[in-house]
Design a protein around this motif. Sequence first.
Motif, PDB file in Angstrom:
ATOM      1  N   UNK A  62       0.845  -1.185   0.000  1.00  0.00           N
ATOM      2  CA  UNK A  62       0.000   0.000   0.000  1.00  0.00           C
ATOM      3  C   UNK A  62       0.885   1.241   0.000  1.00  0.00           C
ATOM      4  N   UNK A  63       0.444   2.277  -0.712  1.00  0.00           N
ATOM      5  CA  UNK A  63       1.194   3.525  -0.800  1.00  0.00           C
ATOM      6  C   UNK A  63       0.299   4.670  -0.342  1.00  0.00           C
ATOM      7  N   UNK A  64       0.781   5.451   0.607  1.00  0.00           N
ATOM      8  CA  UNK A  64       0.073   6.656   1.038  1.00  0.00           C
ATOM      9  C   UNK A  64       0.718   7.858   0.348  1.00  0.00           C
ATOM     10  N   UNK A  65      -0.055   8.562  -0.454  1.00  0.00           N
ATOM     11  CA  UNK A  65       0.428   9.777  -1.104  1.00  0.00           C
ATOM     12  C   UNK A  65      -0.162  10.993  -0.400  1.00  0.00           C
ATOM     13  N   UNK A  66       0.693  11.954  -0.047  1.00  0.00           N
ATOM     14  CA  UNK A  66       0.251  13.154   0.661  1.00  0.00           C
ATOM     15  C   UNK A  66       0.850  14.378  -0.029  1.00  0.00           C
ATOM     16  N   UNK A  67       0.316  15.554   0.310  1.00  0.00           N
ATOM     17  CA  UNK A  67       0.846  16.797  -0.223  1.00  0.00           C
ATOM     18  C   UNK A  67       0.071  17.310  -1.420  1.00  0.00           C
ATOM     19  N   UNK A  68       0.463  18.495  -1.875  1.00  0.00           N
ATOM     20  CA  UNK A  68      -0.269  19.163  -2.938  1.00  0.00           C
ATOM     21  C   UNK A  68      -0.312  18.406  -4.242  1.00  0.00           C
ATOM     22  N   UNK A  69       0.706  17.568  -4.498  1.00  0.00           N
ATOM     23  CA  UNK A  69       0.747  16.827  -5.752  1.00  0.00           C
ATOM     24  C   UNK A  69      -0.378  15.841  -5.926  1.00  0.00           C
ATOM     25  N   UNK A  70      -1.039  15.436  -4.846  1.00  0.00           N
ATOM     26  CA  UNK A  70      -2.119  14.449  -4.976  1.00  0.00           C
ATOM     27  C   UNK A  70      -3.377  15.046  -5.597  1.00  0.00           C
ATOM     28  N   UNK A  71      -3.397  16.373  -5.774  1.00  0.00           N
ATOM     29  CA  UNK A  71      -4.511  16.972  -6.505  1.00  0.00           C
ATOM     30  C   UNK A  71      -4.453  16.610  -7.985  1.00  0.00           C
ATOM     31  N   UNK A  72      -3.322  16.117  -8.437  1.00  0.00           N
ATOM     32  CA  UNK A  72      -3.178  15.560  -9.785  1.00  0.00           C
ATOM     33  C   UNK A  72      -3.637  14.104  -9.730  1.00  0.00           C
ATOM     34  N   UNK A  73      -4.914  13.898  -9.946  1.00  0.00           N
ATOM     35  CA  UNK A  73      -5.487  12.556  -9.776  1.00  0.00           C
ATOM     36  C   UNK A  73      -4.951  11.562 -10.798  1.00  0.00           C
ATOM     37  N   UNK A  74      -4.585  12.056 -11.971  1.00  0.00           N
ATOM     38  CA  UNK A  74      -4.015  11.150 -12.972  1.00  0.00           C
ATOM     39  C   UNK A  74      -2.689  10.581 -12.478  1.00  0.00           C
ATOM     40  N   UNK A  75      -1.859  11.404 -11.854  1.00  0.00           N
ATOM     41  CA  UNK A  75      -0.592  10.908 -11.312  1.00  0.00           C
ATOM     42  C   UNK A  75      -0.837   9.846 -10.250  1.00  0.00           C
TER      43      UNK A  75
END
Length: 481
Positions: free
Chosen positions: A405-418
């Motif tokens: 499992x990977x937890x992604x945090x921070x402003x970059x997660x607003x890029x849902x495609x990424x």
Amino acid sequence: MGDTIKLLAIDLGASSGRVMLGIYDGDRLQMEEIHRFDNTPVQINGHLYWDILRLFHEMKQGVQKAFRQHGELTSLSVDTWGVDYGFIDKKGMMLYSPHHYRDRRMEAHRLKLEALLSPAEQFRMTGNQPSMINTVYQLFSDLQDDDSLIETADTILMMPDLFHYLFSGIKAAESTIWSTSGLMDAVTGELSSEVFSRLGIPSRLFPHQVHAGTVIGSILPIIQEELSVGPMKVIAGASHDTASAVASIPYTRKDEAAFISCGTWSLVGMETPEPVISEKSYEYGFTNERCFGNSNRLLKNTTGLWILQELQRNWAKAGEQLSQSEMVELAKTINGAPAIIDPNDQLFSTPGEMVQRIKEYCERTGQQTPNAKAEIIRVILESLALSYCRTIDEMEEITGKTISIIHMVGGGIQNELLCQLTADATGREVIAGPVEASGIGNIIVQLAALGKLEASEGKEFVARSFTFKTYQPSLVKNSKK
């Protein structure tokens, strides 16, 4: 539900800062941005400095605004990037503004330092990946350039410790920020006497160390008077911004989890009980830093949305304004990238004509050259996802753990495609959130310091307070190109 309290998280990044208000009612946390300001370095006589007085002024404006808008405030804490520091003289004043980590004074002294303490020894002793931006390189260079500093300087304070001192008058060395310095013993968590001895750095310059989540004092009466605010506690929280971000992650299966703190740059890592100091972790470029609660962050600093942001600037100069969301929508119009780049290649590390550099890389590696904007954007996003995948696979190899499992945090997660491409590339579930990870983690650590939360309760508390999005991988994991 308990009494509502209000706390301030001052989150200072390398290009901007913000003062965030956290409102805690005993059950949930609400966050509100109070004040945002630029952080622009200043060049003087060929050297690069942080405009520390302006930054402190902006922080005080944020405190004053928060008090006027919301009344009584309980505490504040500052988190920043790592490695940079300032000198305090014997009268308690700054000798000069802190250097920026991109200042080039270290180049003249790197070889001398590494003759005294090789890069491999630095990693073995401190767990930090050697780099010229590290505090140890900067400080060694300062003392080589001006040996009078040993006499004129009384104390060295890392950036968040420096701001805490300006607010409170108390000098302290918080452990998560010092763990980025290349001066801390990886095993004991104390400053390394061996490093100091080898490099001739006097240990008396360093204040007493405190753990993340320590109340070190209160705002000075003179600042209360200046801002017309009431007394507030000053807390040394998880002062390194990534330590704060990690403190906000509501792990569901911590032993199987990696994290990606995603913004202009991405920090890909995992929490481990102890530092991971091995030939493989050194070879793969991993570093070890402290977490809130004194566990270890094994991580690698990789490129994030930097290349995409540079493209945005390049196209804007040419007269075409594209927002991040418009760029993502363009990338969605094609099914796959015509080529894959290594986003960590030195070719992409500095500002410049990114379109031409991407084409140059593809030609050099014998791949199809992307031409349309949609193709270029897709190349970047898929390449970032594959870069994350390689790093996570390397972590599995050097730790012997399975990451599911990977937890992604921070402003970059607003890029849902990424986020979706990361799930697809890695073949692992991705949980995205929270966006304001550093600010939220900063507040969580303050609440623990004030006795409002047990350290172990922070993750569950974040899960109750904020929303998250889960991305499942495609049935077929992308090949690693």
